[in-house]
Scaffold this motif. Structure first.
Motif, PDB file in Angstrom:
ATOM      1  N   GLN A 110       0.832  -1.204   0.000  1.00 36.27           N
ATOM      2  CA  GLN A 110       0.000   0.000   0.000  1.00 36.27           C
ATOM      3  C   GLN A 110       0.867   1.256   0.000  1.00 36.27           C
ATOM      4  O   GLN A 110       1.937   1.294   0.599  1.00 36.27           O
ATOM      5  CB  GLN A 110      -0.927   0.005   1.220  1.00 36.27           C
ATOM      6  CG  GLN A 110      -2.086  -0.967   1.110  1.00 36.27           C
ATOM      7  CD  GLN A 110      -2.937  -1.009   2.362  1.00 36.27           C
ATOM      8  OE1 GLN A 110      -2.453  -0.746   3.463  1.00 36.27           O
ATOM      9  NE2 GLN A 110      -4.208  -1.351   2.211  1.00 36.27           N
ATOM     10  N   ALA A 111       0.375   2.281  -0.688  1.00 35.12           N
ATOM     11  CA  ALA A 111       1.103   3.545  -0.765  1.00 35.12           C
ATOM     12  C   ALA A 111       1.076   4.255   0.583  1.00 35.12           C
ATOM     13  O   ALA A 111       0.087   4.194   1.318  1.00 35.12           O
ATOM     14  CB  ALA A 111       0.501   4.436  -1.839  1.00 35.12           C
ATOM     15  N   VAL A 112       2.172   4.934   0.886  1.00 37.94           N
ATOM     16  CA  VAL A 112       2.315   5.649   2.152  1.00 37.94           C
ATOM     17  C   VAL A 112       2.926   7.017   1.881  1.00 37.94           C
ATOM     18  O   VAL A 112       3.808   7.155   1.026  1.00 37.94           O
ATOM     19  CB  VAL A 112       3.217   4.874   3.140  1.00 37.94           C
ATOM     20  CG1 VAL A 112       3.297   5.599   4.480  1.00 37.94           C
ATOM     21  CG2 VAL A 112       2.718   3.449   3.333  1.00 37.94           C
ATOM     22  N   ALA A 113       2.447   8.025   2.582  1.00 36.63           N
ATOM     23  CA  ALA A 113       3.066   9.352   2.563  1.00 36.63           C
ATOM     24  C   ALA A 113       3.753   9.550   3.908  1.00 36.63           C
ATOM     25  O   ALA A 113       3.110   9.487   4.953  1.00 36.63           O
ATOM     26  CB  ALA A 113       2.027  10.436   2.328  1.00 36.63           C
ATOM     27  N   VAL A 114       5.059   9.764   3.872  1.00 34.92           N
ATOM     28  CA  VAL A 114       5.854   9.910   5.094  1.00 34.92           C
ATOM     29  C   VAL A 114       6.265  11.372   5.256  1.00 34.92           C
ATOM     30  O   VAL A 114       6.732  12.002   4.303  1.00 34.92           O
ATOM     31  CB  VAL A 114       7.107   9.008   5.046  1.00 34.92           C
ATOM     32  CG1 VAL A 114       7.986   9.238   6.275  1.00 34.92           C
ATOM     33  CG2 VAL A 114       6.697   7.542   4.957  1.00 34.92           C
TER      34      VAL A 114
END
Length: 207
Positions: free
Chosen positions: A39-43
């Protein structure tokens, strides 16, 4: 290496490879069922809070860890899962090992969705209604108010995905309709047919 001492087989130093960086984030047990590898993640690194770094879920542990601090204070143990996330381009910023960050995991997505601010949508369970003794409460409804020629019109809607800012509306609302938003302490008392007044941003004049 001169002027150094050590024991055979021990590590002299550790060199970090910043070409590939991982970060660990704690996910509450109530949310872990929605997390999947890939799954895509924004850090968002604490040192660069306005910059979102693209990443993805690398691994999910089978066992949680307990927060003993809550247990020692008399409350129930809070459990969370330490999810490993891999950054796609760690050289985008001057990141250093050990930095702290927060992350947003995108568990689902919808294209061309009709969405409204989350504060515009209400639940019938929030309404101040009196239920007669022994009588079951009515099924929960989600609703909002639209501007119908200067008066509030209550609309029952079907909701979909949401985040911290917006709520997807799957039925009950059309694109272009004006949705009523404002302070919750005022909107919670709004009724169908109530007169509306428009508050413009500071410095903007009504056309």
């Amino acid at each position: 290496m001169s002027s150094s001492t050590g024991i055979a087989g021990s590590s002299l130093m550790t060199i970090a490879n910043t070409d590939s960086l991982l970060t660990e984030i704690n996910v509450d047990e109530a949310d872990i069922a929605h997390i999947r590898v890939g799954q895509a993640v924004a850090v968002f690194a604490a040192a660069f809070p306005e910059v979102a770094l693209a990443a993805e879920v690398e691994s999910i542990p089978l066992s949680p860890r307990s927060n003993n601090a809550l247990g020692q204070s008399g409350g129930s143990l809070a459990r969370s899962y330490t999810v490993t996330v891999r950054l796609h381009d760690p050289k985008q910023l001057a990141l250093r090992p050990g930095m702290t960050c927060r992350a947003e995991i995108f568990t689902d997505s919808a294209e061309k969705a009709l969405a409204v601010p989350v504060q515009a949508v209400f639940s019938s369970n929030e309404a101040e209604t009196e239920i007669a003794a022994g009588k079951k409460p009515p099924p929960e409804e989600r609703f909002l108010f639209v501007d119908a020629q200067g008066k509030a019109a209550r609309r029952v809607v079907t909701v979909g995905l949401s985040d911290d800012s917006y709520q997807e509306i799957r039925s009950g609302l059309k694109a272009g309709e004006r949705v009523v938003v404002g302070p919750y302490k005022i909107l919670r008392h709004l009724k169908d047919g109530d007169a509306l007044s428009v508050a413009l941003p500071a410095g903007q004049k009504k056309s």
